[in-house]
Design an enzyme around this catalytic site. Structure first.
Site, mmCIF file in Angstrom:
data_model
loop_
_atom_site.group_PDB
_atom_site.id
_atom_site.type_symbol
_atom_site.label_atom_id
_atom_site.label_comp_id
_atom_site.label_asym_id
_atom_site.label_seq_id
_atom_site.Cartn_x
_atom_site.Cartn_y
_atom_site.Cartn_z
ATOM 1 N N THR A 118 -16.958 24.357 -45.756
ATOM 2 C CA THR A 118 -17.798 23.369 -46.433
ATOM 3 C C THR A 118 -18.758 23.996 -47.433
ATOM 4 O OG1 THR A 118 -17.745 22.053 -44.428
ATOM 5 C CG2 THR A 118 -19.472 21.517 -45.972
ATOM 6 N N CYS A 148 -19.631 27.020 -18.070
ATOM 7 C CA CYS A 148 -21.025 26.672 -18.375
ATOM 8 C C CYS A 148 -21.406 27.279 -19.716
ATOM 9 C CB CYS A 148 -21.966 27.226 -17.310
ATOM 10 S SG CYS A 148 -21.703 26.501 -15.695
HETATM 11 N N1 ASP Z 1 -14.230 22.180 -41.406
HETATM 12 C C1 ASP Z 1 -15.160 23.125 -41.988
HETATM 13 C C2 ASP Z 1 -14.655 24.520 -41.678
HETATM 14 O O1 ASP Z 1 -14.891 25.019 -40.613
HETATM 15 C C3 ASP Z 1 -16.526 22.888 -41.488
HETATM 16 C C4 ASP Z 1 -17.561 23.843 -42.033
HETATM 17 O O2 ASP Z 1 -17.366 24.564 -42.975
HETATM 18 O O3 ASP Z 1 -18.659 23.853 -41.491
HETATM 19 O O4 ASP Z 1 -14.018 25.118 -42.511
#
Ligand code: ASP
Length: 344
Positions: A15, A281
């Site tokens: 992202t 856990c």
């Molecule tokens: N789906 C994305 C990934 O892990 C989420 C992120 O980048 O936080 O590539």
């Protein structure tokens, strides 16, 4: 020639490197060579920055060990020309990737900081900027010309963690990671405060970086739940070529005492499969023998994962299974902290 620290940013995807196409509303990867344009504040950092990008940025759900090797090789090839590394990946599997890299690098004495974000860098409320800027600051930090951090870490939402102690715990909040069994290595507030006591100790003997690129992927996670059947466990342990099992047990390492269960595990161990006991856990550790329900696991040769996370238990299995170790050595190395991943 400048004395400013030289930092390499390795962008793999996730992202963090995305921008929104405001017409279609879809997220798409942006050209990472434009990072300074997206975060002009970066120019104020007292360092020399360069970046390398995966040709095709990937979502971290598509990561596999071949990509781990790609990341390791980029760092290996640039190890002598840079003072620190910031690796940007998706957060979903960041704990798995960074844990594996912590084992792949032997004699690491420069910072390798993993980070990412919950919101794309182009988003108004993004957490990407703070995460990248502080990760670079951490990678730059030196004391008397020696890097303060000399291990693989994960930085997210104002906290620096030892990477192989982390777990992703939240899909929505900015505070996406935690490290239940080891304190943060640094906290970023008005000042950047290092918890020096918890950082990997600086080693005076300078050894060359060794990069272990062989990882064995014939491993499985077997998570116990009340009602799990003999058939399920039997079939999982019969997977062709299976070499290692992370057994996610209850509480402090407890499991059913039924003889069918113990017999299946014992048979697998006798056939050479390594079984490691970790707790389901979020925090705390396995203590085999503490209860009657874990006593037999110890007796049949199940290895104790102590307070290791599942992510790191997998990485350590992949790493140690590739080494030519005797039964006894395997157990010894697994139960000993190699990169600060377990508490003694
Ligand atoms: N789906 C994305 C990934 O892990 C989420 C992120 O980048 O936080 O590539």
């Amino acid at each position: 020639m400048t004395n400013k620290p030289r930092i390499l940013i390795v962008y793999t995807g996730g992202t963090i490197g995305m921008v929104k196409d405001y017409k279609t509303k879809a997220l798409k990867a942006f050209d990472f060579s434009q990072i300074i344009q997206k975060i002009p504040e970066i120019a104020q950092l007292n360092c020399v920055l360069e970046s390398i990008s995966f040709e095709e940025p990937i979502d971290s759900s598509n990561m596999n060990t071949a990509f781990y090797v790609n990341i390791a090789e980029i760092i290996e090839q640039n190890y002598n020309s840079f003072d620190g590394f910031v690796v940007l990946t998706g957060s979903d599997t960041m704990s798995y990737i960074s844990s594996a890299l912590s084992f792949m690098f032997e004699n690491l004495c420069k910072p390798v900081i993993f980070t990412g974000s919950q919101l794309p860098i182009g988003d108004l409320r993004t957490d990407a900027k703070e995460n990248i800027i502080t990760s670079i600051e951490i990678a730059c930090a030196q004391k008397k010309g020696v890097p303060v951090v000399q291990e693989v870490c994960l930085y997210f939402e104002y906290k620096l963690y030892r990477a192989n102690r982390t777990t992703k715990i939240n899909a929505d909040q900015f505070e996406a990671f935690t490290s239940m069994n080891y304190p943060p290595l640094a906290e970023s507030g008005v000042k950047l405060d290092f918890n020096t006591h918890y950082l990997k100790k600086y080693s005076k003997t300078k050894s060359n970086l060794i990069v272990r690129k062989n990882l064995v992927t014939d491993v499985v996670v077997l998570k116990l739940f009340p009602g799990i059947t003999e058939n399920t466990i039997k079939n999982m342990l019969a997977i062709p070529n299976l070499k290692g099992v992370v057994l996610e047990s209850y509480g402090s390492g407890n499991a059913p005492t039924a003889s069918w269960f113990l017999n299946l595990l014992e048979k697998a161990i006798k056939s050479g499969i390594k079984i490691v006991n970790v707790t389901q856990c979020a925090g705390g550790s396995v203590q085999q023998g503490h209860y009657e329900t874990s006593f037999n696991l110890k007796k049949i040769g199940v290895i104790s994962g102590n307070d290791i996370t599942t992510e790191t238990a997998i990485a350590k299995l992949m790493y140690l299974l590739a080494e030519d170790l005797t039964e006894k050595e395997f157990r010894k190395y697994y139960e000993t902290p190699l990169r600060g991943e377990i508490t003694t």
